[in-house]
Design a protein around this motif. Structure first.
Motif, PDB file in Angstrom:
ATOM      1  N   LYS A 133      36.150 -38.056   5.228  1.00 19.10           N
ATOM      2  CA  LYS A 133      34.757 -37.624   5.348  1.00 19.10           C
ATOM      3  C   LYS A 133      33.824 -38.679   4.769  1.00 19.10           C
ATOM      4  O   LYS A 133      32.782 -39.006   5.371  1.00 19.10           O
ATOM      5  CB  LYS A 133      34.539 -36.286   4.633  1.00 19.10           C
ATOM      6  N   GLU A 134      34.175 -39.230   3.613  1.00 24.28           N
ATOM      7  CA  GLU A 134      33.335 -40.251   2.995  1.00 24.28           C
ATOM      8  C   GLU A 134      33.222 -41.485   3.883  1.00 24.28           C
ATOM      9  O   GLU A 134      32.155 -42.108   3.980  1.00 24.28           O
ATOM     10  CB  GLU A 134      33.903 -40.643   1.622  1.00 24.28           C
ATOM     11  N   SER A 135      34.312 -41.839   4.558  1.00 19.89           N
ATOM     12  CA  SER A 135      34.273 -43.008   5.439  1.00 19.89           C
ATOM     13  C   SER A 135      33.374 -42.753   6.645  1.00 19.89           C
ATOM     14  O   SER A 135      32.672 -43.659   7.116  1.00 19.89           O
ATOM     15  CB  SER A 135      35.687 -43.381   5.890  1.00 19.89           C
ATOM     16  N   GLU A 141      25.442 -43.077   7.578  1.00 16.21           N
ATOM     17  CA  GLU A 141      24.407 -43.537   6.653  1.00 16.21           C
ATOM     18  C   GLU A 141      23.797 -44.854   7.135  1.00 16.21           C
ATOM     19  O   GLU A 141      22.573 -45.043   7.068  1.00 16.21           O
ATOM     20  CB  GLU A 141      24.999 -43.705   5.256  1.00 16.21           C
ATOM     21  N   ILE A 142      24.642 -45.779   7.615  1.00 15.64           N
ATOM     22  CA  ILE A 142      24.140 -47.056   8.112  1.00 15.64           C
ATOM     23  C   ILE A 142      23.178 -46.845   9.269  1.00 15.64           C
ATOM     24  O   ILE A 142      22.137 -47.502   9.359  1.00 15.64           O
ATOM     25  CB  ILE A 142      25.323 -47.955   8.543  1.00 15.64           C
ATOM     26  N   ARG A 148      23.438 -39.526   1.527  1.00 12.28           N
ATOM     27  CA  ARG A 148      24.815 -39.090   1.720  1.00 12.28           C
ATOM     28  C   ARG A 148      24.948 -37.580   1.573  1.00 12.28           C
ATOM     29  O   ARG A 148      25.712 -36.939   2.305  1.00 12.28           O
ATOM     30  CB  ARG A 148      25.736 -39.805   0.728  1.00 12.28           C
ATOM     31  N   SER A 149      24.188 -37.008   0.649  1.00 13.51           N
ATOM     32  CA  SER A 149      24.260 -35.553   0.461  1.00 13.51           C
ATOM     33  C   SER A 149      23.706 -34.813   1.681  1.00 13.51           C
ATOM     34  O   SER A 149      24.249 -33.779   2.092  1.00 13.51           O
ATOM     35  CB  SER A 149      23.493 -35.140  -0.797  1.00 13.51           C
ATOM     36  N   ARG A 150      22.631 -35.353   2.294  1.00 19.38           N
ATOM     37  CA  ARG A 150      22.067 -34.717   3.490  1.00 19.38           C
ATOM     38  C   ARG A 150      23.063 -34.774   4.638  1.00 19.38           C
ATOM     39  O   ARG A 150      23.267 -33.792   5.353  1.00 19.38           O
ATOM     40  CB  ARG A 150      20.765 -35.434   3.879  1.00 19.38           C
ATOM     41  N   ILE A 151      23.708 -35.933   4.810  1.00 12.88           N
ATOM     42  CA  ILE A 151      24.695 -36.075   5.872  1.00 12.88           C
ATOM     43  C   ILE A 151      25.882 -35.149   5.621  1.00 12.88           C
ATOM     44  O   ILE A 151      26.383 -34.494   6.554  1.00 12.88           O
ATOM     45  CB  ILE A 151      25.172 -37.536   5.973  1.00 12.88           C
ATOM     46  N   ALA A 152      26.340 -35.071   4.382  1.00 16.29           N
ATOM     47  CA  ALA A 152      27.470 -34.195   4.043  1.00 16.29           C
ATOM     48  C   ALA A 152      27.150 -32.745   4.378  1.00 16.29           C
ATOM     49  O   ALA A 152      28.002 -32.018   4.912  1.00 16.29           O
ATOM     50  CB  ALA A 152      27.810 -34.344   2.561  1.00 16.29           C
TER      51      ALA A 152
END
Length: 232
Positions: A133-135, A141-142, A148-152
């Motif tokens: 998930k982080e990857s 994000e790019i 990152r929190s919004r995307i998560a």
């Protein structure tokens, strides 16, 4: 091997089509399939138009395709004409520009897998999914510039986006234009231009016409004579 991609050339432009499930036969531990894709990708140069319609598939395959497209020297114009869901959305954001059809959709969600074993094995699976998930967040994000929190949170909610929503969140750049409409608009403009030209020409010709011959004005004496006749 069943390929989920296809290359073609139109008007000297390279066209890459990805249609259907990404890697029905997983790329995991497979050094042949990604090698073939990379060879075909680098078998030419210049801009690439990528037509994308996929429900997703193997995240490893998507990651490798994403990396290859990001490292490619030419521009990559991604055009989503149907669906870019799950792993396919990762490939989509590798584009220099991302355009979506007005009826297309994009979907992002958390990665998932199947696991079996004791608690230690389950913990390993959870850790692995967390890192995957982080990857994926790295790629999003790019492209979007979102936190990152919004995307998560968007991934947790399994977010479906139409073209306008994807543009609003930064996953896409614009909506595919209707070339037929542009052609009609251009034709209408030409018709107006022709009509205006004909009208201006008619006005110029009217100005160039010789003046109409006018009857000479009556002299005062002849007018008095006519009045005299009438009075009698």
């Amino acid at each position: 091997m069943k390929k989920f991609w296809n290359w073609s050339v139109k008007d000297s432009n390279r066209i890459l089509t990805i249609d259907g499930t990404i890697a029905e036969e997983s790329w995991f531990d497979d050094d042949v399939t990604p090698k073939i894709f990379k060879e075909e990708l680098n078998n030419g140069d210049g801009a690439i138009t990528l037509w994308l319609n996929s429900p997703g598939g193997d995240c490893i395959a998507a990651s490798q395709i994403y990396t290859m497209l990001m490292e490619y020297s030419g521009d990559v114009q991604v055009k989503v004409d149907g669906l870019a869901a799950s792993a396919a959305s990762v490939i989509a954001v590798a584009g220099t520009t991302v355009s979506m059809a007005s009826t297309s959709m994009m979907m992002i969600h958390n990665p998932f897998t199947m696991a079996m074993g004791d608690t230690d094995e389950m913990k390993k699976a959870i850790d692995m999914l967390t890192q995957v998930k982080e990857s994926i967040i790295n790629a999003y994000e790019i492209k979007t510039g979102l936190s990152r929190s919004r995307i998560a949170n968007l991934m947790d909610a399994e977010t479906w986006m139409n073209a306008k929503k994807a543009i609003e969140l930064g996953f896409a750049d614009d909506i595919l234009q209707d070339n037929k409409k542009e052609a009609i608009d251009g034709y209408s403009f030409s018709m107006r231009t022709v009509a205006n030209a004909l009208w201006n020409k008619a006005r110029q010709e009217k100005k160039a016409d010789p003046p109409q011959t006018k009857e000479p004005m009556e002299t005062i004496e002849s007018l008095k004579k006519r009045l005299s006749i009438i009075s009698h």
